[in-house]
Write an enzyme that holds these catalytic residues in place. Structure first.
Site, PDB file in Angstrom:
ATOM      1  N   GLY A 127       0.798  -1.222   0.000  1.00  0.00           N
ATOM      2  CA  GLY A 127       0.000   0.000   0.000  1.00  0.00           C
ATOM      3  C   GLY A 127       0.828   1.269   0.000  1.00  0.00           C
TER       4      GLY A 127
ATOM      5  N   ASP B 174      -7.268   0.543   6.139  1.00  0.00           N
ATOM      6  CA  ASP B 174      -7.842  -0.501   7.001  1.00  0.00           C
ATOM      7  C   ASP B 174      -6.817  -1.623   7.079  1.00  0.00           C
ATOM      8  OD1 ASP B 174      -9.227  -2.502   8.249  1.00  0.00           O
ATOM      9  OD2 ASP B 174     -10.497  -2.963   6.516  1.00  0.00           O
TER      10      ASP B 174
END
Lengths: 293, 293
Positions: A145, A165
């Protein structure tokens, strides 16, 4: 006390020494070692099915709504008209399910490092993962990410909302808790855009949260706040989020955009009132976090 | 999984089937069977000393402030000038410590059924029980709290605030969860008086709470609300309170009386802001509780 023994699963970790939450196990449904982590799914006695990554409970069918709704609707309702959303992590699909309640959202870029989490969720948690399937708004990526957000395409403000998340900072999510990541996220947001990132428990990791507040305050976010939700099956019963706005200093803690009637009818935890209340912290936590903000 | 085994204390109960919170034990300091319950004190690895009654954690040194402050300051700050306070239960003394931060309070009637809890707290938890000793405002009684409140002396409004700091409805505190008790408490309050009673977890016992709301709404309280606090070592990480006002319908959830500067400096959890936010419930809990109110 071991991970699954004598009919109980116990969550033991160096991240919360001296304490352990346990759930009674009816049956173990799945076990695998993916390229990134250990994945376990079990049917519990009283919390429905449970997803465990690297020994830590990620969701139970009984209380997952609290986390998924708050990490999604708090940032999305803090934005007047979110069209392009980025989700880092969230492989179980619960955040995607909640994002899809906002009809204004046109595109969701989701970057989950571990493809196996999606597959396991689709197989065992159909109500959580339902919007991972046949979803024309969803663009799926499987990579780190932190690297993903650095792409040239995003660098000068691409997203209206970014949601992080992720699991705890030990393991595959480590890179998502550092200054470098928050800088990339800031760059990838439009003016007025909102970042909402999982940021641990004020009861366990106030030192980590305060350190993060210190470096986030040095990045060019105009408004940085901390919100939390109760969730019984996370360590110490609650978890928090940094909620950061770029470009203007409008607080995210008041006057949220109101969900559609249909969405309001379908949520279990979120209301405009709890949105605002979730930013009100106990004195000890407020003091530690806001001294940097 | 047993109460104290392999170096861990596990809280297992029919009241929360299928789940258990565990704390690592450094050493067991005290064990006895009083006339009312089993009492254990142990030194934990990471939560300081822990008091356990009938197998259920009552307090740990690390997080007791959250419960003691909220069950005390929410009702006391909802009253403009509380002079006479009644405490049912609360044998550890933590609520008395918090009540004493309000200089306006002149008399505290405390009724704790089990004298041994006070003695054990004085021996092992000096910072919790400090105001049980040499406290000229404190009048101490050892009898059943439900019977106590029915005394002729109290029947036509005697107290400004009544706090019910009791254990769960299984065991010696059972009589404190029924309609009869709430009627006696109502009678024993002055006009404008406030009752604050421990009322379980919205995550575990919403059915019990909703049933209680139904009968409380039939009693002549003018305003009935539900507040909660996070507390990691209680089952599911939070616990709630019914907050009920007699005589006028002013909400307890807004415009609390402000603590003195000294008291404000000495609390760890309570602020006027968290006072108000503590009444804001997740949608599912609000719906279940307020349908009766």
């Amino acid at each position: 006390m071991n991970a699954i023994g004598e009919g109980w699963f116990s969550e033991i970790s160096e991240m919360w020494p001296g304490q352990a939450a346990s759930l009674k196990v009816k049956s173990v449904l799945h076990k695998e070692k993916s390229n990134f982590q250990d994945i376990i799914v079990f049917e519990s006695e009283t919390y429905g099915k449970v997803l465990v990554l690297d020994g830590v409970i990620q969701l139970t069918e009984r209380d997952e709504f609290a986390y998924q709704e708050m990490i999604t609707h708090v940032p999305l309702c803090s934005h007047p008209n979110p069209k392009r959303v980025c989700l880092i992590g969230g492989g179980d699909g619960g955040v995607i399910r909640e994002v899809m309640r906002h009809e204004c959202v046109e595109e969701i870029y989701m970057c989950e490092i571990d493809e196996r989490v999606l597959e396991v969720s689709k197989a065992f948690f159909p109500k959580v993962s339902e919007k991972l399937i046949n979803n024309p708004k969803l663009k799926l990526f499987h990579c780190d990410g932190a690297e993903f957000l650095k792409r040239e395409q995003f660098k000068s403000g691409f997203f209206d909302v970014i949601i992080v998340d992720c699991s705890d900072p030990v393991g595959p999510a480590e890179s998502l808790f550092g200054r470098d990541f928050y800088e990339s996220a800031q760059a990838a947001l439009n003016q007025g855009g909102v970042l909402c990132a999982q940021a641990e428990s004020m009861w366990l990791h106030l030192d980590i949260i305060a350190d993060m507040a210190a470096f986030i305050s040095e990045i060019n976010f105009k408004n940085v706040e901390y919100s939390y939700t109760m969730i019984p099956t996370y360590p110490s019963g609650s978890i928090g989020f940094f909620v950061c706005r770029k470009g203007d200093d409008k607080s995210c803690s008041s006057q949220p955009r109101v969900l559609s009637e249909e969405a309001s009818n379908n949520v279990t935890y979120y209301t405009p009132q709890i949105h605002c209340a979730s930013f009100v912290l106990p004195k000890f936590a407020h003091k530690a976090i806001y001294k940097h903000l």
